[in-house]
Design a protein around this motif. Structure first.
Motif, PDB file in Angstrom:
ATOM      1  N   MET A  28      32.788  24.290  50.884  1.00  0.00           N
ATOM      2  CA  MET A  28      32.278  23.896  52.209  1.00  0.00           C
ATOM      3  C   MET A  28      31.603  25.075  52.904  1.00  0.00           C
ATOM      4  O   MET A  28      30.479  24.971  53.410  1.00  0.00           O
ATOM      5  N   VAL A  29      32.282  26.241  52.929  1.00  0.00           N
ATOM      6  CA  VAL A  29      31.740  27.412  53.615  1.00  0.00           C
ATOM      7  C   VAL A  29      30.494  27.928  52.906  1.00  0.00           C
ATOM      8  O   VAL A  29      29.482  28.257  53.536  1.00  0.00           O
ATOM      9  N   ASP A  60      38.760  10.652  63.217  1.00  0.00           N
ATOM     10  CA  ASP A  60      37.909  11.815  63.491  1.00  0.00           C
ATOM     11  C   ASP A  60      38.796  13.050  63.627  1.00  0.00           C
ATOM     12  O   ASP A  60      39.643  13.133  64.517  1.00  0.00           O
ATOM     13  N   LEU A  61      38.621  14.039  62.722  1.00  0.00           N
ATOM     14  CA  LEU A  61      39.431  15.256  62.779  1.00  0.00           C
ATOM     15  C   LEU A  61      39.031  16.156  63.941  1.00  0.00           C
ATOM     16  O   LEU A  61      39.808  17.030  64.349  1.00  0.00           O
ATOM     17  N   LEU A  62      37.807  15.992  64.478  1.00  0.00           N
ATOM     18  CA  LEU A  62      37.361  16.820  65.604  1.00  0.00           C
ATOM     19  C   LEU A  62      37.702  16.190  66.938  1.00  0.00           C
ATOM     20  O   LEU A  62      37.649  16.856  67.961  1.00  0.00           O
ATOM     21  N   ALA A  63      38.014  14.896  66.938  1.00  0.00           N
ATOM     22  CA  ALA A  63      38.434  14.186  68.149  1.00  0.00           C
ATOM     23  C   ALA A  63      39.530  13.210  67.744  1.00  0.00           C
ATOM     24  O   ALA A  63      39.266  12.042  67.448  1.00  0.00           O
ATOM     25  N   THR A  86      32.198  12.014  65.747  1.00  0.00           N
ATOM     26  CA  THR A  86      31.677  13.122  66.558  1.00  0.00           C
ATOM     27  C   THR A  86      30.629  13.899  65.774  1.00  0.00           C
ATOM     28  O   THR A  86      30.851  14.254  64.612  1.00  0.00           O
ATOM     29  N   LEU A  87      29.483  14.161  66.393  1.00  0.00           N
ATOM     30  CA  LEU A  87      28.418  14.960  65.786  1.00  0.00           C
ATOM     31  C   LEU A  87      28.374  16.306  66.513  1.00  0.00           C
ATOM     32  O   LEU A  87      28.095  16.366  67.705  1.00  0.00           O
ATOM     33  N   VAL A  88      28.666  17.376  65.776  1.00  0.00           N
ATOM     34  CA  VAL A  88      28.702  18.721  66.374  1.00  0.00           C
ATOM     35  C   VAL A  88      27.533  19.526  65.823  1.00  0.00           C
ATOM     36  O   VAL A  88      27.414  19.702  64.609  1.00  0.00           O
ATOM     37  N   PRO A  89      26.617  20.023  66.666  1.00  0.00           N
ATOM     38  CA  PRO A  89      25.520  20.864  66.168  1.00  0.00           C
ATOM     39  C   PRO A  89      26.042  22.229  65.720  1.00  0.00           C
ATOM     40  O   PRO A  89      26.872  22.844  66.389  1.00  0.00           O
ATOM     41  N   ILE A  90      25.557  22.697  64.599  1.00  0.00           N
ATOM     42  CA  ILE A  90      25.968  23.982  64.029  1.00  0.00           C
ATOM     43  C   ILE A  90      24.850  24.991  64.236  1.00  0.00           C
ATOM     44  O   ILE A  90      23.695  24.740  63.860  1.00  0.00           O
ATOM     45  N   ILE A  91      25.189  26.143  64.835  1.00  0.00           N
ATOM     46  CA  ILE A  91      24.205  27.191  65.101  1.00  0.00           C
ATOM     47  C   ILE A  91      24.348  28.349  64.122  1.00  0.00           C
ATOM     48  O   ILE A  91      23.378  28.874  63.611  1.00  0.00           O
ATOM     49  N   ASP A  92      25.616  28.724  63.852  1.00  0.00           N
ATOM     50  CA  ASP A  92      25.831  29.854  62.964  1.00  0.00           C
ATOM     51  C   ASP A  92      27.073  29.608  62.127  1.00  0.00           C
ATOM     52  O   ASP A  92      27.800  28.612  62.300  1.00  0.00           O
ATOM     53  N   HIS A  93      27.353  30.543  61.209  1.00  0.00           N
ATOM     54  CA  HIS A  93      28.471  30.406  60.282  1.00  0.00           C
ATOM     55  C   HIS A  93      29.805  30.429  61.021  1.00  0.00           C
ATOM     56  O   HIS A  93      30.740  29.692  60.678  1.00  0.00           O
ATOM     57  N   ARG A  94      29.933  31.235  62.042  1.00  0.00           N
ATOM     58  CA  ARG A  94      31.202  31.366  62.756  1.00  0.00           C
ATOM     59  C   ARG A  94      31.611  30.060  63.437  1.00  0.00           C
ATOM     60  O   ARG A  94      32.788  29.672  63.397  1.00  0.00           O
ATOM     61  N   SER A  95      30.652  29.374  64.061  1.00  0.00           N
ATOM     62  CA  SER A  95      30.985  28.102  64.711  1.00  0.00           C
ATOM     63  C   SER A  95      31.434  27.060  63.688  1.00  0.00           C
ATOM     64  O   SER A  95      32.305  26.243  63.967  1.00  0.00           O
ATOM     65  N   PHE A  96      30.865  27.095  62.475  1.00  0.00           N
ATOM     66  CA  PHE A  96      31.265  26.136  61.440  1.00  0.00           C
ATOM     67  C   PHE A  96      32.695  26.410  60.984  1.00  0.00           C
ATOM     68  O   PHE A  96      33.486  25.482  60.759  1.00  0.00           O
ATOM     69  N   VAL A  97      33.062  27.695  60.843  1.00  0.00           N
ATOM     70  CA  VAL A  97      34.424  28.036  60.424  1.00  0.00           C
ATOM     71  C   VAL A  97      35.426  27.575  61.485  1.00  0.00           C
ATOM     72  O   VAL A  97      36.492  27.030  61.154  1.00  0.00           O
ATOM     73  N   ARG A  98      35.107  27.780  62.759  1.00  0.00           N
ATOM     74  CA  ARG A  98      36.004  27.300  63.818  1.00  0.00           C
ATOM     75  C   ARG A  98      36.159  25.785  63.761  1.00  0.00           C
ATOM     76  O   ARG A  98      37.252  25.262  63.968  1.00  0.00           O
ATOM     77  N   LEU A  99      35.072  25.084  63.436  1.00  0.00           N
ATOM     78  CA  LEU A  99      35.139  23.624  63.329  1.00  0.00           C
ATOM     79  C   LEU A  99      36.070  23.222  62.190  1.00  0.00           C
ATOM     80  O   LEU A  99      36.887  22.295  62.323  1.00  0.00           O
ATOM     81  N   LEU A 100      35.974  23.892  61.044  1.00  0.00           N
ATOM     82  CA  LEU A 100      36.859  23.576  59.917  1.00  0.00           C
ATOM     83  C   LEU A 100      38.313  23.861  60.285  1.00  0.00           C
ATOM     84  O   LEU A 100      39.221  23.102  59.889  1.00  0.00           O
ATOM     85  N   GLY A 103      39.556  20.963  62.319  1.00  0.00           N
ATOM     86  CA  GLY A 103      39.760  19.779  61.495  1.00  0.00           C
ATOM     87  C   GLY A 103      40.996  19.889  60.626  1.00  0.00           C
ATOM     88  O   GLY A 103      41.785  18.922  60.508  1.00  0.00           O
ATOM     89  N   GLU A 104      41.206  21.046  59.972  1.00  0.00           N
ATOM     90  CA  GLU A 104      42.382  21.206  59.108  1.00  0.00           C
ATOM     91  C   GLU A 104      43.670  21.123  59.927  1.00  0.00           C
ATOM     92  O   GLU A 104      44.697  20.655  59.429  1.00  0.00           O
ATOM     93  N   ALA A 105      43.635  21.585  61.180  1.00  0.00           N
ATOM     94  CA  ALA A 105      44.840  21.510  62.012  1.00  0.00           C
ATOM     95  C   ALA A 105      45.216  20.072  62.326  1.00  0.00           C
ATOM     96  O   ALA A 105      46.398  19.775  62.537  1.00  0.00           O
TER      97      ALA A 105
END
Length: 772
Positions: A28-29, A60-63, A86-100, A103-105
């Protein structure tokens, strides 16, 4: 997707974040890093949804509150979508890792004999990529007239293309045997659901490998979501994970056989590319906005030149007034010099008379002394004196007596003259004192009025005090105005003007400024109402203005003034005050809506109509004033102002209708029935005949007008009692267009939900044989 037994490393392979060691990053990363390195942040976009399939429900793991998301299939293209995710826009790698991490939590896991943290759900990561490609060669653009006839063909517009891609990464829950995992209770029910969905997936793979005419994709929600991934238009990679333990030979062999069967499935990769006509439309709209701004700039330049000429004329008048003041002051100085000269002469004359009186008094005293001496001598020498000598002495005595009487008479005359001079001097001094006091008071008053005029002249551009947020958004809110110039110039001028108004407010005081609204000088009234309008634009000043009687004064100007500028600026100030709910009720109580309606009927100037429409539009946003607003002619006045056809006026009218419709929609949705002042039933807008204008302008070329009308139409459509009127008025077609083409996603979704929820609209769509 990753397939295998519980505990063989599927989640490790796909979802590892690699926070401690970058070499441990999962697919994924790594996939997101590859995607982000190949896109342009300015033109392209990447959005992510993270879901889990738990007990045959899509969550939805984000909501986490969205726990039963529906699966929708497009009947034309066959594409599978999850509109509630939920649709989350991704700007950089760090924001994607926080999203994962989030979701895993939220993902379900349990402790079994095979794994201490066994995943109890299928995790699905959806990555949507939208990439702008190179523009295609020039294409002919056909421009149609209102009746549908082709009237013009334009070239030179290069149409850009858009590529849309979707990456689906699936972390399947592990297949397990109950006696090996030790599942029981709720964990056993989870294992059953997992094995059921994996069995359905195996059936689909077998059917595709054997080229069966029927693939049972509807046996499970997992196979419905992954329908494109096997046998569809996607490029699919399958990761098989197995364990080395001999006691799990059966699961290992089953997993390998699943992979062998999956290798026989053939997919046909398809490139999804389309022309970005909407982007071209936005570019053309941007060019049109630039032309409009340039036109406004030229108009503003003309207006500024006129203002400059007016300022020069005012300066000439000011010079004349200064010359007159100088002449008056020189005359006053000359008079004072003359008065000082006369006073000096009077004082000298008085001193001279006083000296003469003193000399005469001394002379009189000497004569009295001589007389007394002579009388003594005569009495002592009467016996010895000869008759001639006695006669001579008597004559001398008579002569001295006459001289004494003359001296006493002159003394009385001088005393009376001196007292008259003194009284006259006192009268002159008192008159001079009063004259000086009146002169100083007059000069102070003239200086104060002149200072007010000079300080008020800096507000000549306040004729449009509250430009609406739409024009600011349209030309750059609502403005009504945007209620509408290069940004740097506007900010500098606005800051200087606010500072000047603040100084004037502190130096003069609000009561003095409000008192100038009743001045007989029309220029003073114009400047004063401009200052009040500027002060009303600041929320901190609104309560002070209302408490000081400013609202009553502004309404009085609307009622009695015939000057167009005063009425325009007063309406703008009322519009600013109408942004506060308490002030809205005061405006209604003091008959403000009737005065605004009367002003709209009498005025022809677009700027005046824009200010009046902005004030009524703000009042339309108050839930408690709906019935009163309609009864006192507010809606009729709004609809009457469309005669102007000026885009700024129409934008304010549209905003007012949208506010009114929104309040009606909220009132209709209340469980208790309705708000105070709301009549349950058909919309008041429809009763007042607003529907034809709303439908006619729902697709207006001006984006501020179109956006407000689209929102108003959606709110009207939410109330089922309005449905038949909307269908009869042709609004159904506009609702369908809004649900597909509206630039704002919230309005588009609102129209879509309204059409699907209304039995009347669904029946009409079936009657027209329209699939929606």
């Amino acid at each position: 997707m990753a397939y295998g037994q519980t505990g063989t490393g599927k989640t490790f392979t796909l979802g590892r974040l690699g926070e401690e060691d970058s070499a441990d990053r999962g697919i994924m990363v790594r996939a997101m890093e590859d995607i982000l390195s190949d896109i342009s942040p300015e033109n392209d976009s990447v959005t992510v949804s993270y879901l889990q399939l738990y007990m045959e429900t899509v969550q939805d793991l984000l909501a986490p509150e969205r726990d039963n998301i529906p699966i929708v299939e497009d009947p034309k293209t066959g594409d599978v979508t999850l509109p509630g995710a939920t649709l989350v826009p991704i700007i950089d790698h760090r924001s994607f890792v926080r999203l994962l991490q989030v979701g895993e939590a939220n993902r379900f896991a349990a402790n079994t004999k095979l794994n201490t943290e066994s995943s109890r759900s299928h995790a699905i990561l959806l990555v949507n990529v939208r990439k702008v490609g190179r523009a295609k060669p020039d294409r002919e653009v056909v421009v149609l007239s209102e009746n549908g006839n082709c009237v013009q063909v334009a070239k030179g517009n290069r149409v850009p293309t858009i590529r849309k891609s979707k990456l689906v990464i699936v972390d399947l829950a592990g297949s397990e045997r109950v006696y090996k995992s030790g599942s029981e209770g709720h964990t056993l029910e989870e294992a059953k659901s997992i094995n059921l969905s994996l069995t359905a997936l195996g059936k689909c793979i077998n059917a595709l490998a054997e080229n069966s005419p029927h693939v049972p994709t509807r046996d499970s929600k997992l196979t419905r979501i992954l329908r494109d991934s096997f046998g569809g238009t996607a490029r699919t990679s399958l990761i098989i994970t197995i364990g080395p333990s001999p006691q799990h030979r059966g699961e290992t062999a089953s997993t390998i056989m699943f992979g062998q069967r999956a290798m026989k499935v053939e997919n046909m990769v398809k490139l999804k590319e389309e022309f970005d006509y909407k982007g071209l439309c936005r570019r053309l709209e941007s060019e049109l906005d630039k032309l409009i701004v340039e036109n406004e700039r030229q108009a503003k330049a003309i207006f500024d030149s006129e203002e400059e000429l007016e300022k020069r004329l005012e300066e000439a008048r000011h010079c004349v007034a200064e010359a007159e003041n100088k002449l008056a002051s020189s005359l006053d100085r000359h008079m004072q010099m003359e008065k000082a000269k006369h006073q000096k002469e009077l004082m000298e004359l008085s001193q001279k008379h006083t000296q003469e009186v003193a000399v005469l008094m001394q002379t009189l005293a000497l004569e009295r002394a001589q007389k007394d001496n002579l009388e003594k001598d005569s009495s002592s020498n009467d016996s010895t004196l000869q008759p001639d000598e006695a006669l001579q002495l008597k004559q001398l005595l008579k002569k001295e007596s006459r001289l004494r009487e003359q001296a006493e008479q002159e003394l009385r005359i001088l005393k009376s003259g001196n007292s008259a001079v003194a009284s006259e001097n006192e009268i002159i001094l008192s008159l001079q004192t009063r004259l000086d006091e009146e002169t100083r008071a007059r000069e102070a008053l003239e200086k104060e009025i002149q200072a007010l005029k000079q300080q008020l002249q800096v507000n000549d551009e306040v004729d449009e005090p509250r430009k609406s947020p739409e024009k600011d958004a349209g030309s750059g809110a609502d403005s009504p105005a945007a209620l509408l110039r290069p940004q740097s110039a506007r900010s500098e001028n606005g800051g200087g003007q606010r500072a000047t108004i603040a100084r004037l407010f502190e130096q003069v005081g609000l009561q003095k400024i409000l008192s100038l609204l009743e001045s007989e000088d029309i220029d003073v009234r114009v400047h004063a109402v401009k200052v009040v309008a500027n002060l009303a634009a600041e929320e901190a000043n609104q309560e002070k203005i209302v408490e000081a009687g400013g609202l009553h004064s502004l309404l009085s100007l609307l009622r009695g003034s015939e000057d167009e500028t005063i009425r325009r600026v007063a309406a703008g100030a009322i519009a600013n005050l109408a942004m506060n709910e308490i002030n809205q009720e005061l405006i209604m109580t003091q008959g403000g809506i009737g005065l605004l309606a009367k002003t709209s009927d009498e005025a022809d100037d677009p700027q005046t109509l824009r200010m009046v429409a902005g004030a009524i539009a703000n009042l339309c946003g108050n839930d408690k004033l709906q019935m009163r607003l309609r009864e006192e002619g507010g809606i009729r006045a709004l609809l009457g102002m469309v005669r102007s056809r000026h885009p700024d006026v129409l934008a304010q009218v549209a905003r007012g209708i949208a506010n009114f419709a929104k309040c009606e929609s909220r009132a209709a949705a209340q469980v208790s029935g309705a708000f105070a002042g709301y009549r349950n039933g058909r919309s008041l807008l429809i009763d007042d005949g607003a529907l034809p204008w709303i439908v006619a302008n729902a697709n207006n070329e001006a984006s501020p007008i179109r956006r407000h009308i689209e929102l108003a139409l959606c709110h009207l459509a939410q109330h089922e009692v309005n449905a038949k009127d909307l269908v009869a008025g042709g609004a159904l077609w506009e609702l369908i267009r809004i649900s597909k083409e509206c630039s704002r996603e919230d309005i588009r979704n609102l129209a879509f939900r309204t059409l699907n929820a209304s039995p009347t609209y669904q029946a009409e769509l079936r009657r027209l044989h329209l699939a929606y």
